[in-house]
Design a protein around this motif. Sequence first.
Motif, PDB file in Angstrom:
ATOM      1  N   PHE A 183      15.738  -0.010   3.156  1.00 51.60           N
ATOM      2  CA  PHE A 183      14.611  -0.666   3.082  1.00 51.60           C
ATOM      3  C   PHE A 183      13.418   0.344   3.404  1.00 51.60           C
ATOM      4  O   PHE A 183      12.328   0.228   3.751  1.00 51.60           O
ATOM      5  N   SER A 184      13.782   1.567   3.337  1.00 56.34           N
ATOM      6  CA  SER A 184      12.926   2.821   3.691  1.00 56.34           C
ATOM      7  C   SER A 184      12.625   3.667   2.439  1.00 56.34           C
ATOM      8  O   SER A 184      13.709   4.054   1.822  1.00 56.34           O
ATOM      9  N   LYS A 185      11.484   3.800   2.209  1.00 53.11           N
ATOM     10  CA  LYS A 185      11.223   4.675   0.994  1.00 53.11           C
ATOM     11  C   LYS A 185      11.671   6.505   1.343  1.00 53.11           C
ATOM     12  O   LYS A 185      12.108   7.107   0.379  1.00 53.11           O
ATOM     13  N   SER A 186      11.460   6.747   2.845  1.00 50.27           N
ATOM     14  CA  SER A 186      12.031   8.250   3.015  1.00 50.27           C
ATOM     15  C   SER A 186      12.915   8.204   3.931  1.00 50.27           C
ATOM     16  O   SER A 186      12.948   8.777   4.977  1.00 50.27           O
ATOM     17  N   SER A 187      14.004   7.392   3.661  1.00 54.27           N
ATOM     18  CA  SER A 187      14.859   7.515   4.753  1.00 54.27           C
ATOM     19  C   SER A 187      15.765   8.643   4.974  1.00 54.27           C
ATOM     20  O   SER A 187      16.010   9.508   4.051  1.00 54.27           O
ATOM     21  N   PRO A 188      16.022   9.162   6.374  1.00 49.12           N
ATOM     22  CA  PRO A 188      16.853  10.398   6.643  1.00 49.12           C
ATOM     23  C   PRO A 188      18.316  10.158   6.055  1.00 49.12           C
ATOM     24  O   PRO A 188      18.886  11.132   6.083  1.00 49.12           O
ATOM     25  N   ALA A 189      18.640   9.014   5.715  1.00 44.90           N
ATOM     26  CA  ALA A 189      20.159   8.651   5.116  1.00 44.90           C
ATOM     27  C   ALA A 189      20.095   8.897   3.442  1.00 44.90           C
ATOM     28  O   ALA A 189      21.221   8.772   2.975  1.00 44.90           O
ATOM     29  N   ALA A 190      19.032   9.413   3.254  1.00 44.06           N
ATOM     30  CA  ALA A 190      18.854   9.621   1.679  1.00 44.06           C
ATOM     31  C   ALA A 190      19.771  10.776   1.098  1.00 44.06           C
ATOM     32  O   ALA A 190      19.442  11.849   1.863  1.00 44.06           O
ATOM     33  N   VAL A 191      20.431  10.877   0.155  1.00 40.15           N
ATOM     34  CA  VAL A 191      20.904  11.944  -0.277  1.00 40.15           C
ATOM     35  C   VAL A 191      20.608  11.781  -1.918  1.00 40.15           C
ATOM     36  O   VAL A 191      20.920  10.776  -2.429  1.00 40.15           O
ATOM     37  N   ASP A 192      20.425  13.156  -2.473  1.00 40.20           N
ATOM     38  CA  ASP A 192      20.241  13.173  -4.099  1.00 40.20           C
ATOM     39  C   ASP A 192      21.557  13.225  -4.653  1.00 40.20           C
ATOM     40  O   ASP A 192      22.185  14.253  -4.884  1.00 40.20           O
ATOM     41  N   THR A 193      22.002  12.077  -5.054  1.00 40.38           N
ATOM     42  CA  THR A 193      23.461  11.832  -5.551  1.00 40.38           C
ATOM     43  C   THR A 193      23.408  12.165  -7.094  1.00 40.38           C
ATOM     44  O   THR A 193      24.688  12.303  -7.857  1.00 40.38           O
ATOM     45  N   GLU A 194      22.428  12.705  -7.706  1.00 42.73           N
ATOM     46  CA  GLU A 194      22.354  12.780  -9.086  1.00 42.73           C
ATOM     47  C   GLU A 194      22.180  14.247  -9.444  1.00 42.73           C
ATOM     48  O   GLU A 194      22.179  14.888 -10.526  1.00 42.73           O
ATOM     49  N   LYS A 195      22.373  15.004  -8.455  1.00 48.86           N
ATOM     50  CA  LYS A 195      22.202  16.711  -8.418  1.00 48.86           C
ATOM     51  C   LYS A 195      23.164  17.090  -9.086  1.00 48.86           C
ATOM     52  O   LYS A 195      24.456  16.839  -8.968  1.00 48.86           O
ATOM     53  N   SER A 196      22.945  17.955 -10.168  1.00 42.78           N
ATOM     54  CA  SER A 196      24.195  18.404 -11.110  1.00 42.78           C
ATOM     55  C   SER A 196      24.483  19.955 -10.723  1.00 42.78           C
ATOM     56  O   SER A 196      25.673  20.583 -11.386  1.00 42.78           O
ATOM     57  N   ASP A 197      23.668  20.575 -10.320  1.00 46.66           N
ATOM     58  CA  ASP A 197      23.924  22.024  -9.809  1.00 46.66           C
ATOM     59  C   ASP A 197      24.500  22.352  -8.199  1.00 46.66           C
ATOM     60  O   ASP A 197      24.092  23.414  -7.972  1.00 46.66           O
ATOM     61  N   ARG A 198      25.184  21.294  -7.817  1.00 46.13           N
ATOM     62  CA  ARG A 198      25.575  21.342  -6.698  1.00 46.13           C
ATOM     63  C   ARG A 198      27.101  21.880  -6.696  1.00 46.13           C
ATOM     64  O   ARG A 198      27.876  22.114  -7.601  1.00 46.13           O
ATOM     65  N   GLY A 199      27.711  22.438  -5.421  1.00 48.28           N
ATOM     66  CA  GLY A 199      29.221  22.350  -5.477  1.00 48.28           C
ATOM     67  C   GLY A 199      29.806  21.112  -5.337  1.00 48.28           C
ATOM     68  O   GLY A 199      29.493  20.199  -5.413  1.00 48.28           O
ATOM     69  N   PRO A 200      31.207  21.463  -5.434  1.00 51.89           N
ATOM     70  CA  PRO A 200      32.341  20.107  -5.795  1.00 51.89           C
ATOM     71  C   PRO A 200      32.143  19.323  -4.348  1.00 51.89           C
ATOM     72  O   PRO A 200      31.808  19.773  -3.286  1.00 51.89           O
ATOM     73  N   ALA A 217      32.828   3.760   1.537  1.00 52.70           N
ATOM     74  CA  ALA A 217      33.120   5.339   1.027  1.00 52.70           C
ATOM     75  C   ALA A 217      33.192   5.150  -0.458  1.00 52.70           C
ATOM     76  O   ALA A 217      32.738   5.921  -1.137  1.00 52.70           O
ATOM     77  N   LYS A 218      33.720   3.952  -0.930  1.00 51.31           N
ATOM     78  CA  LYS A 218      33.845   4.148  -2.639  1.00 51.31           C
ATOM     79  C   LYS A 218      32.336   3.781  -3.129  1.00 51.31           C
ATOM     80  O   LYS A 218      32.217   4.260  -4.242  1.00 51.31           O
ATOM     81  N   ALA A 219      31.741   3.050  -2.788  1.00 47.83           N
ATOM     82  CA  ALA A 219      30.174   2.700  -3.072  1.00 47.83           C
ATOM     83  C   ALA A 219      29.352   4.193  -2.908  1.00 47.83           C
ATOM     84  O   ALA A 219      28.830   4.284  -3.869  1.00 47.83           O
ATOM     85  N   ALA A 220      29.695   4.953  -2.021  1.00 51.26           N
ATOM     86  CA  ALA A 220      28.907   6.176  -1.942  1.00 51.26           C
ATOM     87  C   ALA A 220      29.436   7.005  -3.254  1.00 51.26           C
ATOM     88  O   ALA A 220      28.609   7.660  -3.939  1.00 51.26           O
ATOM     89  N   TYR A 221      30.891   6.960  -3.277  1.00 56.00           N
ATOM     90  CA  TYR A 221      31.299   7.887  -4.575  1.00 56.00           C
ATOM     91  C   TYR A 221      30.623   7.370  -5.811  1.00 56.00           C
ATOM     92  O   TYR A 221      30.592   8.151  -6.660  1.00 56.00           O
ATOM     93  N   LYS A 222      30.569   5.989  -5.957  1.00 57.94           N
ATOM     94  CA  LYS A 222      30.025   5.350  -7.383  1.00 57.94           C
ATOM     95  C   LYS A 222      28.603   5.986  -7.475  1.00 57.94           C
ATOM     96  O   LYS A 222      28.288   6.086  -8.643  1.00 57.94           O
ATOM     97  N   SER A 227      25.867  12.380 -11.806  1.00 59.89           N
ATOM     98  CA  SER A 227      26.066  13.754 -11.484  1.00 59.89           C
ATOM     99  C   SER A 227      26.907  14.619 -12.446  1.00 59.89           C
ATOM    100  O   SER A 227      28.124  13.940 -12.530  1.00 59.89           O
ATOM    101  N   GLY A 228      26.474  15.588 -12.884  1.00 60.91           N
ATOM    102  CA  GLY A 228      27.525  16.335 -13.729  1.00 60.91           C
ATOM    103  C   GLY A 228      28.315  17.099 -12.938  1.00 60.91           C
ATOM    104  O   GLY A 228      29.126  17.751 -13.276  1.00 60.91           O
ATOM    105  N   ALA A 229      28.082  17.268 -11.585  1.00 59.80           N
ATOM    106  CA  ALA A 229      28.968  18.181 -10.555  1.00 59.80           C
ATOM    107  C   ALA A 229      30.267  17.458 -10.179  1.00 59.80           C
ATOM    108  O   ALA A 229      30.356  16.306 -10.267  1.00 59.80           O
ATOM    109  N   THR A 230      31.227  18.326  -9.795  1.00 56.35           N
ATOM    110  CA  THR A 230      32.546  17.623  -9.357  1.00 56.35           C
ATOM    111  C   THR A 230      32.515  16.791  -8.346  1.00 56.35           C
ATOM    112  O   THR A 230      32.006  17.138  -7.343  1.00 56.35           O
ATOM    113  N   THR A 231      32.904  15.330  -8.310  1.00 59.84           N
ATOM    114  CA  THR A 231      32.982  14.502  -7.316  1.00 59.84           C
ATOM    115  C   THR A 231      34.337  13.740  -7.337  1.00 59.84           C
ATOM    116  O   THR A 231      34.605  13.181  -8.451  1.00 59.84           O
ATOM    117  N   ASP A 232      34.994  13.903  -6.334  1.00 61.42           N
ATOM    118  CA  ASP A 232      36.505  13.510  -6.479  1.00 61.42           C
ATOM    119  C   ASP A 232      36.467  12.343  -5.224  1.00 61.42           C
ATOM    120  O   ASP A 232      35.833  12.459  -4.208  1.00 61.42           O
TER     121      ASP A 232
END
Length: 265
Positions: A183-200, A217-222, A227-232
């Motif tokens: 419900f927050s536009k600038s939440s400190p719990a936000a993470v850039d999940t689409e970033k492709s140039d990060r590490g695994p 946990a599964k919802a976070a993974y989805k 992202s084109g980066a490795t996510t397991d």
Amino acid sequence: MPSSTPVVFVHGLWVHSDAWQSWMEVYREAGYEPIAPGWPGDSPTVAATRQNAAAVADRGLEEITAGYLRVIDGLDVKPIVVGHSFGGLIAQKILAGGHAAAAVAVDPGQIKGVKPVPFAQIRSGFPVLAKPGNKKRAVALTEKQFRYAFGNALPKEESDALFARWAIPGPGKPLFEASTANFSKSSPAAVDTEKSDRGPLLIIGGGKDHTVPEVVAKAAYKLYARSGATTDYQSFPDRGHSLVFDHGWREIADFTLTWLKRQGL
């Protein structure tokens, strides 16, 4: 990477950083250089943190993350970051920010965009969220509350022993920040999940976890699907929220070491 790759362990809410001691020994034997700094306001020991609970009050996700970034800034190379619970959320933020070579998020706290809110998660957070004033306070769990939130998959005797050994007061603020993130536009719990140039990134879920139910946990993974980066993702169906410091911790630690080896780290 060199054999001296640093590993930064990030603890979660209500558990002292000393609970990573066994992991640090195993990682050191595997050739890493592990450290486990506490959150801002934490004292060096469990007992001292309990005696000075006010020091951890009113600390939010941004301040906690910044504390770890200061530690990372003092390292010679980008570390691997391993986090549990809210430490898993912070590990994801550090990785997405380009400050880590890889990250492991074990039963990670709810990031923005995760929609499931199971009853068990609500009940686990109730000791804090039930009182709005707790946002600026330090809150300690009772032995019974710890048993539900952390030790529900363990014999009561083990849960009580872990509570006596590792439980500390924690700031209420991160729970309020995570619970209102969508419900927050600038939440400190936000993470850039689409970033492709990060590490695994490895996300681990516990099938009996009450504090971070596996559906969370599964919802976070989805959320990382774009992202084109490795996510397991790895599930441990019979494990609760205490999985990184209870009697079965070695199984989780060994899996993370095997995963890191597969990533060339």
